[in-house]
Design a protein around this motif. Structure first.
Motif, short mmCIF file in Angstrom:
data_model
loop_
_atom_site.label_atom_id
_atom_site.label_comp_id
_atom_site.label_asym_id
_atom_site.label_seq_id
_atom_site.Cartn_x
_atom_site.Cartn_y
_atom_site.Cartn_z
N ALA A 158 37.67 -69.23 -27.91
CA ALA A 158 37.75 -68.26 -26.82
C ALA A 158 38.84 -67.22 -27.12
CB ALA A 158 38.05 -68.99 -25.50
N ALA A 159 38.61 -66.02 -26.60
CA ALA A 159 39.56 -64.93 -26.82
C ALA A 159 40.86 -65.18 -26.08
CB ALA A 159 38.94 -63.61 -26.37
N GLU A 160 41.97 -64.83 -26.74
CA GLU A 160 43.29 -64.94 -26.14
C GLU A 160 43.98 -63.58 -26.19
OE1 GLU A 160 45.32 -67.82 -28.46
OE2 GLU A 160 44.03 -69.51 -27.86
N ASP A 161 45.05 -63.47 -25.46
CA ASP A 161 45.81 -62.23 -25.44
C ASP A 161 46.26 -61.89 -26.86
OD1 ASP A 161 46.48 -60.33 -23.50
OD2 ASP A 161 48.60 -60.85 -23.62
N GLY A 162 46.00 -60.66 -27.31
CA GLY A 162 46.37 -60.23 -28.65
C GLY A 162 45.24 -60.32 -29.65
N ASP A 163 44.16 -61.04 -29.30
CA ASP A 163 42.99 -61.08 -30.17
C ASP A 163 42.22 -59.76 -30.08
OD1 ASP A 163 43.38 -63.66 -31.06
OD2 ASP A 163 42.15 -64.57 -29.49
N PHE A 164 41.38 -59.55 -31.08
CA PHE A 164 40.43 -58.44 -31.05
C PHE A 164 39.05 -58.99 -30.77
CE2 PHE A 164 43.95 -56.49 -33.14
CZ PHE A 164 43.87 -55.14 -32.82
N VAL A 165 38.29 -58.25 -29.97
CA VAL A 165 36.92 -58.64 -29.68
C VAL A 165 36.01 -57.46 -29.94
CG1 VAL A 165 37.43 -60.47 -28.02
CG2 VAL A 165 37.32 -58.10 -27.24
N VAL A 166 34.81 -57.74 -30.42
CA VAL A 166 33.78 -56.72 -30.55
C VAL A 166 32.86 -56.90 -29.35
CG1 VAL A 166 31.88 -55.82 -31.94
CG2 VAL A 166 33.93 -56.74 -33.05
N ILE A 167 32.76 -55.87 -28.51
CA ILE A 167 32.09 -56.02 -27.23
C ILE A 167 31.04 -54.92 -26.99
CG2 ILE A 167 34.02 -57.20 -26.11
CD1 ILE A 167 34.88 -54.54 -24.92
N ASP A 168 30.10 -55.25 -26.09
CA ASP A 168 29.18 -54.28 -25.51
C ASP A 168 29.54 -54.15 -24.04
OD1 ASP A 168 27.89 -54.29 -27.97
OD2 ASP A 168 26.39 -55.76 -27.33
N LEU A 169 29.54 -52.91 -23.55
CA LEU A 169 29.89 -52.67 -22.15
C LEU A 169 28.83 -51.79 -21.50
CD1 LEU A 169 33.72 -51.76 -22.16
CD2 LEU A 169 32.68 -53.69 -20.97
N VAL A 170 28.53 -52.06 -20.24
CA VAL A 170 27.64 -51.18 -19.49
C VAL A 170 28.08 -51.20 -18.03
CG1 VAL A 170 25.96 -53.03 -19.11
CG2 VAL A 170 25.26 -50.64 -18.90
N ALA A 171 28.16 -50.01 -17.43
CA ALA A 171 28.53 -49.89 -16.02
C ALA A 171 27.30 -49.52 -15.21
CB ALA A 171 29.61 -48.82 -15.85
N PHE A 214 32.03 -57.88 -13.80
CA PHE A 214 33.16 -57.73 -12.88
C PHE A 214 33.11 -56.35 -12.23
CE2 PHE A 214 34.46 -56.20 -16.99
CZ PHE A 214 35.26 -55.09 -16.75
N SER A 215 33.84 -56.18 -11.15
CA SER A 215 33.87 -54.90 -10.42
C SER A 215 35.06 -54.08 -10.89
CB SER A 215 33.97 -55.15 -8.91
OG SER A 215 32.83 -55.84 -8.45
N SER A 216 34.84 -52.76 -11.00
CA SER A 216 35.92 -51.87 -11.41
C SER A 216 35.60 -50.47 -10.92
CB SER A 216 36.10 -51.89 -12.93
OG SER A 216 37.28 -51.21 -13.30
N GLN A 217 36.36 -49.50 -11.38
CA GLN A 217 36.13 -48.09 -11.04
C GLN A 217 36.11 -47.26 -12.31
OE1 GLN A 217 39.21 -46.90 -8.25
NE2 GLN A 217 37.91 -47.40 -6.51
N LEU A 218 35.23 -46.27 -12.34
CA LEU A 218 35.19 -45.36 -13.47
C LEU A 218 36.45 -44.52 -13.50
CD1 LEU A 218 31.48 -44.10 -13.24
CD2 LEU A 218 32.41 -45.83 -14.77
N VAL A 228 31.91 -49.52 -9.55
CA VAL A 228 30.77 -49.90 -10.38
C VAL A 228 30.86 -51.38 -10.73
CG1 VAL A 228 30.38 -47.62 -11.41
CG2 VAL A 228 32.02 -49.20 -12.47
N ASP A 229 29.73 -51.93 -11.16
CA ASP A 229 29.69 -53.28 -11.72
C ASP A 229 29.63 -53.15 -13.23
OD1 ASP A 229 29.65 -54.61 -9.23
OD2 ASP A 229 27.50 -54.18 -9.03
N VAL A 230 30.58 -53.76 -13.92
CA VAL A 230 30.66 -53.65 -15.38
C VAL A 230 30.30 -54.99 -16.01
CG1 VAL A 230 32.13 -53.10 -17.35
CG2 VAL A 230 32.48 -51.92 -15.18
#
Length: 476
Positions: A158-171, A214-218, A228-230
């Motif tokens: 699992a990802a921890e603080d300081g790790d790098f992740v390759v991600i896909d994102l959509v809002a 999760f919920s956030s704002q643009l 938006v829902d991200v």
């Protein structure tokens, strides 16, 4: 032409100007000539229509209006010069009397530079903080350099603080994907922050193949601030492996043969940078000490215009960084009222400082030579990120050179004031400030501390941390 001035306040004057009609003749002739080119009158060639015919066709009043509008700017400037007034804003001009073939009278109310009595500025004192480079400072710079040469290795956890992740994102908003708010294959450092509220919290504990919403704002685009829902999907979790800080690394990353030499160079560069920061702080402290010796009234319109300009500039910078004003105030721990009060204080101090330094420059008969202007143009071009020649061309075409010359004169005046001041650090040591640039600037400490070393041109640099995401990422 006769003119008289009435002082309405320490920063506002009213000019009353009387102009004999014969002084309007060049503008009248010009008006007739211009209109003659614009109208068609049977029996006359275009441009050859006599004035009396033009009067019948378009009316004498139209001719007078055009002639007066043409003459007023020059008449106003002449009245300012005759009465030794220096305007600080656009005037309010009103034609109060116009008698054809006899005279013209007008008034002009304008904010003017107040009279300034220069205080003594050869005995100023100020204090600044000590310069100290700690082992921790050096370690942070070395760590940053190691991270630039780090490698990323896939890990099955699992990802921890300081790790790098390759991600896909959509809002999405109401189940519909927001245009331009979709990313694929982006590398992101967990815990870095600054991109999207809630992203770091969502990524914590996620493994490759996991998906979470999760919920956030643009924070960018036309829908900035929209809820938006991200949905984020993790494709890879990567751990950063840093190279050992040894002689081999020093040879790879710098011009030095040993890690000890590199560390010593880092310490020296940090020291130079901190001394530049100290000098900049000393300059500001001396100027503040000078401002405490004066009480100069300011035209409120000038203050308001500068406030609006700075506020707009701040809002543009925040928008470019993907931040709202509310978010900025939250991060700074300020209320809107505190922000406005602080901004107004800084604006007033800046305007007073300009007026004072202009007076000092005049008293000391400070001029600007071609080399100083060229150097200043080069620095300003670099600061704005523009091509130097394009910047120079723009400054000349838009008649900004007088403003730049005035900037240099103010800088030289400030440099002279600072050189005559006594500035000590917290330990009581006197700081040498006799190496200011001709424009009063100190220099950019970042130039002295940027990664603490010059990299070899042929050194291999594995990607340690990706560049800041752009476009869609900025929108998110």
């Amino acid at each position: 032409m006769k003119s008289a001035v009435e002082t309405l306040s320490p920063t506002r004057a009213k000019l009353t100007v009387e102009v004999p009609f014969e002084e309007l003749k060049p503008s009248l002739d010009k008006a007739y000539k211009t209109i003659a080119q614009q109208i068609n009158v049977p029996g006359f060639r275009r441009g050859k229509v006599p004035p009396m015919v033009i009067d019948r066709q378009v009316g004498r009043g139209a001719i007078l209006d055009q002639a007066i509008n043409d003459a007023l700017p020059q008449l106003y400037v002449q009245a300012l010069q005759d009465n030794d007034l220096q305007p600080m804003a656009q005037p309010e001009i009103e034609v109060t009397k116009l008698e054809d073939n006899e005279s013209l009278e007008f008034t002009a109310e304008v904010d003017v530079k107040p009279e300034i009595t220069l205080p003594a500025y050869d005995d100023l004192t100020a204090q600044v903080e000590d310069v100290a480079v700690t082992d921790q400072d050096v370690e942070e710079q070395v760590q940053a350099l190691r991270e630039r040469f780090a490698t990323l290795v896939d890990v099955d956890r699992a990802a921890e603080d300081g790790d790098f992740v390759v991600i896909d994102l959509v809002a999405q908003q109401d189940g519909q994907t927001v245009e331009g708010a979709e990313l694929t294959g982006m590398s992101y450092k967990v815990g870095r922050g600054g991109m999207l509220d809630g992203l770091d919290e969502a990524l914590a504990g996620m493994s490759a193949g996991d998906e979470r919403t999760f919920s956030s704002q643009l924070v960018g685009g036309d829908l900035v601030g929209t809820d938006v829902d991200v949905t984020v999907k993790v494709d890879k979790v990567q751990e950063q492996e840093l190279p050992e800080f040894d002689d081999e690394f020093a040879q790879l990353a710098s011009e030095f043969d040993t890690a000890g030499e590199l560390s010593e160079d880092v310490r020296e560069r940090l020291g130079r940078g901190k001394r530049l920061e100290q000098a900049a702080a000393a300059r500001d402290a001396v100027l503040e000490a000078l401002l405490e010796r004066v009480d100069i009234p300011l035209p409120e319109t000038v203050v308001t215009d500068e406030l609006n300009s700075r506020r707009q500039n701040i809002e543009q910078q925040l928008a470019y960084a993907g931040l709202t004003m509310d978010k900025y105030l939250e991060d700074e721990g300020q209320t809107a009222e505190e922000f406005e009060a602080d901004l107004e204080r800084r604006v007033r101090d800046a305007v007073v400082a300009q007026l004072l330094l202009d007076e000092v420059a005049t008293k000391e008969e400070l001029g600007v030579d071609q080399n100083e202007l060229q150097q200043h143009l080069s620095v300003r071009a670099q600061q704005s990120g523009q091509d130097p020649q394009d910047f120079v061309n723009h400054m000349f075409e838009h008649n900004h050179i007088p403003e730049l010359v005035q900037e240099i004169r103010r800088g030289k005046a400030l440099a002279q004031i600072v050189e005559n001041a006594t500035v000590t650090d917290a330990s009581g040591n006197v700081i040498d400030l006799k190496n200011l640039r001709p424009d009063g600037t100190i220099g950019d400490p970042a130039d002295e501390t940027d990664e603490a070393t010059d990299e070899k041109g042929d050194a291999e640099q594995p990607a340690a941390e990706p560049d800041e995401p752009t476009t869609a990422a900025a929108r998110l």
